[in-house]
Motif scaffolding. Structure first.
Motif, PDB file in Angstrom:
ATOM      1  N   GLY A  49      -5.594   9.099  -6.401  1.00 19.48           N
ATOM      2  CA  GLY A  49      -6.426   7.915  -6.375  1.00 19.48           C
ATOM      3  C   GLY A  49      -6.867   7.632  -4.952  1.00 19.48           C
ATOM      4  O   GLY A  49      -6.207   8.051  -3.993  1.00 19.48           O
ATOM      5  N   PRO A  50      -7.964   6.908  -4.765  1.00 16.06           N
ATOM      6  CA  PRO A  50      -8.437   6.614  -3.407  1.00 16.06           C
ATOM      7  C   PRO A  50      -7.418   5.847  -2.576  1.00 16.06           C
ATOM      8  O   PRO A  50      -7.348   6.029  -1.359  1.00 16.06           O
ATOM      9  N   GLU A  51      -6.610   5.036  -3.221  1.00 15.65           N
ATOM     10  CA  GLU A  51      -5.602   4.270  -2.490  1.00 15.65           C
ATOM     11  C   GLU A  51      -4.492   5.170  -1.944  1.00 15.65           C
ATOM     12  O   GLU A  51      -3.707   4.747  -1.080  1.00 15.65           O
ATOM     13  N   GLU A  52      -4.438   6.412  -2.411  1.00 18.30           N
ATOM     14  CA  GLU A  52      -3.434   7.368  -1.936  1.00 18.30           C
ATOM     15  C   GLU A  52      -3.971   8.290  -0.847  1.00 18.30           C
ATOM     16  O   GLU A  52      -3.250   9.153  -0.357  1.00 18.30           O
ATOM     17  N   ALA A  53      -5.245   8.110  -0.482  1.00 17.32           N
ATOM     18  CA  ALA A  53      -5.899   9.066   0.405  1.00 17.32           C
ATOM     19  C   ALA A  53      -6.385   8.411   1.694  1.00 17.32           C
ATOM     20  O   ALA A  53      -6.707   7.221   1.737  1.00 17.32           O
ATOM     21  N   VAL A  54      -6.450   9.217   2.728  1.00 14.40           N
ATOM     22  CA  VAL A  54      -7.016   8.824   4.017  1.00 14.40           C
ATOM     23  C   VAL A  54      -8.217   9.714   4.297  1.00 14.40           C
ATOM     24  O   VAL A  54      -8.123  10.942   4.156  1.00 14.40           O
ATOM     25  N   PHE A  55      -9.328   9.096   4.667  1.00 15.04           N
ATOM     26  CA  PHE A  55     -10.522   9.874   4.994  1.00 15.04           C
ATOM     27  C   PHE A  55     -10.672   9.936   6.505  1.00 15.04           C
ATOM     28  O   PHE A  55     -10.570   8.926   7.197  1.00 15.04           O
ATOM     29  N   VAL A  56     -10.969  11.146   7.007  1.00 17.13           N
ATOM     30  CA  VAL A  56     -11.125  11.383   8.444  1.00 17.13           C
ATOM     31  C   VAL A  56     -12.541  11.898   8.683  1.00 17.13           C
ATOM     32  O   VAL A  56     -12.899  12.991   8.224  1.00 17.13           O
ATOM     33  N   THR A  61       0.839  -1.195   0.000  1.00 18.31           N
ATOM     34  CA  THR A  61       0.000   0.000   0.000  1.00 18.31           C
ATOM     35  C   THR A  61       0.875   1.247   0.000  1.00 18.31           C
ATOM     36  O   THR A  61       1.772   1.377   0.840  1.00 18.31           O
ATOM     37  N   PRO A  62       0.651   2.168  -0.939  1.00 23.80           N
ATOM     38  CA  PRO A  62       1.484   3.371  -0.985  1.00 23.80           C
ATOM     39  C   PRO A  62       1.234   4.271   0.219  1.00 23.80           C
ATOM     40  O   PRO A  62       0.149   4.250   0.818  1.00 23.80           O
ATOM     41  N   SER A  63       2.227   5.068   0.574  1.00 21.90           N
ATOM     42  CA  SER A  63       2.035   6.050   1.632  1.00 21.90           C
ATOM     43  C   SER A  63       0.994   7.074   1.173  1.00 21.90           C
ATOM     44  O   SER A  63       0.950   7.433  -0.011  1.00 21.90           O
ATOM     45  N   PRO A  64       0.177   7.557   2.084  1.00 23.04           N
ATOM     46  CA  PRO A  64      -0.849   8.521   1.653  1.00 23.04           C
ATOM     47  C   PRO A  64      -0.233   9.827   1.200  1.00 23.04           C
ATOM     48  O   PRO A  64       0.785  10.276   1.750  1.00 23.04           O
ATOM     49  N   VAL A  65      -0.841  10.402   0.190  1.00 21.46           N
ATOM     50  CA  VAL A  65      -0.422  11.726  -0.266  1.00 21.46           C
ATOM     51  C   VAL A  65      -1.534  12.747  -0.062  1.00 21.46           C
ATOM     52  O   VAL A  65      -1.328  13.943  -0.305  1.00 21.46           O
ATOM     53  N   ALA A  66      -2.705  12.277   0.369  1.00 24.54           N
ATOM     54  CA  ALA A  66      -3.838  13.186   0.556  1.00 24.54           C
ATOM     55  C   ALA A  66      -4.613  12.799   1.815  1.00 24.54           C
ATOM     56  O   ALA A  66      -4.700  11.627   2.175  1.00 24.54           O
ATOM     57  N   VAL A  67      -5.165  13.823   2.451  1.00 25.13           N
ATOM     58  CA  VAL A  67      -6.043  13.651   3.604  1.00 25.13           C
ATOM     59  C   VAL A  67      -7.345  14.366   3.288  1.00 25.13           C
ATOM     60  O   VAL A  67      -7.330  15.528   2.854  1.00 25.13           O
ATOM     61  N   VAL A  68      -8.455  13.677   3.485  1.00 25.90           N
ATOM     62  CA  VAL A  68      -9.766  14.264   3.225  1.00 25.90           C
ATOM     63  C   VAL A  68     -10.561  14.264   4.527  1.00 25.90           C
ATOM     64  O   VAL A  68     -10.711  13.220   5.169  1.00 25.90           O
ATOM     65  N   PHE A  69     -11.051  15.427   4.910  1.00 27.55           N
ATOM     66  CA  PHE A  69     -11.825  15.571   6.136  1.00 27.55           C
ATOM     67  C   PHE A  69     -13.317  15.673   5.842  1.00 27.55           C
ATOM     68  O   PHE A  69     -13.736  16.251   4.834  1.00 27.55           O
ATOM     69  N   GLY A  81      -8.158  17.846   1.524  1.00 27.93           N
ATOM     70  CA  GLY A  81      -9.469  18.152   0.982  1.00 27.93           C
ATOM     71  C   GLY A  81     -10.554  18.076   2.029  1.00 27.93           C
ATOM     72  O   GLY A  81     -10.361  17.579   3.139  1.00 27.93           O
ATOM     73  N   LEU A  82     -11.718  18.585   1.649  1.00 23.58           N
ATOM     74  CA  LEU A  82     -12.911  18.535   2.496  1.00 23.58           C
ATOM     75  C   LEU A  82     -14.041  17.946   1.669  1.00 23.58           C
ATOM     76  O   LEU A  82     -14.291  18.395   0.547  1.00 23.58           O
ATOM     77  N   LEU A  83     -14.709  16.940   2.204  1.00 25.33           N
ATOM     78  CA  LEU A  83     -15.893  16.361   1.572  1.00 25.33           C
ATOM     79  C   LEU A  83     -17.018  16.427   2.591  1.00 25.33           C
ATOM     80  O   LEU A  83     -16.994  15.727   3.605  1.00 25.33           O
ATOM     81  N   THR A  84     -17.981  17.289   2.339  1.00 28.02           N
ATOM     82  CA  THR A  84     -19.034  17.534   3.320  1.00 28.02           C
ATOM     83  C   THR A  84     -20.407  17.342   2.700  1.00 28.02           C
ATOM     84  O   THR A  84     -20.674  17.792   1.575  1.00 28.02           O
ATOM     85  N   ASP A  85     -21.266  16.665   3.449  1.00 29.33           N
ATOM     86  CA  ASP A  85     -22.636  16.421   3.020  1.00 29.33           C
ATOM     87  C   ASP A  85     -23.516  17.623   3.338  1.00 29.33           C
ATOM     88  O   ASP A  85     -23.382  18.240   4.402  1.00 29.33           O
ATOM     89  N   GLY A  86     -24.447  17.920   2.448  1.00 28.65           N
ATOM     90  CA  GLY A  86     -25.427  18.945   2.745  1.00 28.65           C
ATOM     91  C   GLY A  86     -25.714  19.828   1.544  1.00 28.65           C
ATOM     92  O   GLY A  86     -25.005  19.796   0.534  1.00 28.65           O
ATOM     93  N   PRO A  87     -26.761  20.645   1.650  1.00 22.43           N
ATOM     94  CA  PRO A  87     -27.085  21.575   0.569  1.00 22.43           C
ATOM     95  C   PRO A  87     -25.970  22.597   0.356  1.00 22.43           C
ATOM     96  O   PRO A  87     -25.247  22.959   1.290  1.00 22.43           O
ATOM     97  N   ARG A  88     -25.870  23.070  -0.865  1.00 25.71           N
ATOM     98  CA  ARG A  88     -24.781  23.972  -1.249  1.00 25.71           C
ATOM     99  C   ARG A  88     -24.754  25.229  -0.397  1.00 25.71           C
ATOM    100  O   ARG A  88     -23.692  25.612   0.136  1.00 25.71           O
ATOM    101  N   VAL A  89     -25.892  25.904  -0.269  1.00 28.43           N
ATOM    102  CA  VAL A  89     -25.912  27.180   0.448  1.00 28.43           C
ATOM    103  C   VAL A  89     -25.547  26.981   1.912  1.00 28.43           C
ATOM    104  O   VAL A  89     -24.776  27.762   2.488  1.00 28.43           O
TER     105      VAL A  89
END
Length: 220
Positions: free
Chosen positions: A160-167, A2-10, A108-116
């Motif tokens: 790629g997803p294999e390069e990322a960690v989701f928090v 598994t490659p070392s992560p290059v991205a973190v997504v909150f 990065g940030l991945l957040t659920d909800g309406p745009r406004v």
């Protein structure tokens, strides 16, 4: 290997930012402000999951309000958004954490909800430029835990997803969803979600997130 992560997504809500008052109280404040009947938080969540609220929460409240209600869904959505933004606060040292991580990772940030609603939170927090990429599911065709939501933030970060960690804090939506999409996962344990999901690669109490996350990422 598994490659070392290059991205973190909150995740945002209840991970990097919290409300000073419980959501039911904020909902009560909003209904009182516009003169609406009370709305139970459980009923709100059920409606939230069954309507397509991409721009604002008005479609959610349209389902919850009585047909003869004198309050408009748009007015109630605005009052609830204002109540949340007024009560919103970052976890201690959240900005320092993200800025430090950006020196080593794409963040990065991945957040659920309406745009406004979600864009408004970022403005309230002063976080419009804090991340390398921000993806709001209200601007997509799918929200978490749909793999397309996680793919969208990977595309925005050019990883790629294999390069990322989701928090994130929600076991099924954040952790199981991210794991199914190919991410490594770190679950943020909160009073609302105190139990580690089986698909979490690591877990940390929210009060210890800033201190412990860098080491957890190095071992991911």
């Amino acid at each position: 290997m598994t490659p070392s992560p290059v991205a973190v997504v909150f995740d945002l809500d209840d991970t990097l930012a919290v409300t000073a008052r419980r959501r039911q109280q904020l909902l009560d404040e909003a209904t009182a402000h516009v003169g609406s009947t009370d709305i139970d938080r459980g009923a709100y969540l059920q409606a939230h999951g069954s309507v397509d609220a991409t721009d604002t929460r008005a479609p959610i409240f349209e389902r919850l309000l009585d047909e003869d209600a004198t309050v408009t869904p748009t007015a109630l959505a605005a009052a609830y958004r204002d109540a949340i933004e007024e009560a919103l606060e970052p976890i201690p040292n959240a900005v320092d954490l993200v800025e430090a991580l950006r020196r080593e990772y794409r963040v990065g940030l991945l957040t659920d909800g309406p745009r406004v609603a979600q864009r408004g939170k970022l403005v309230e927090l002063g976080w419009e430029e804090l991340f390398d990429a921000v993806v709001i599911t209200g601007e997509l065709q799918a929200g978490k835990p749909d793999p397309r939501a996680f793919a969208a933030v990977c595309d925005a970060l050019e990883v790629g997803p294999e390069e990322a960690v989701f928090v994130g804090d929600r076991p099924e939506v954040d952790i199981a969803g991210a794991a199914a999409a190919g991410f490594r996962t770190i679950q943020v344990l909160t009073p609302e979600n105190p139990n580690r999901h089986p698909r979490a690669d690591a877990a940390v109490d929210r009060e210890n997130l800033v201190e412990r996350l860098p080491d957890l990422l190095h071992s991911a």
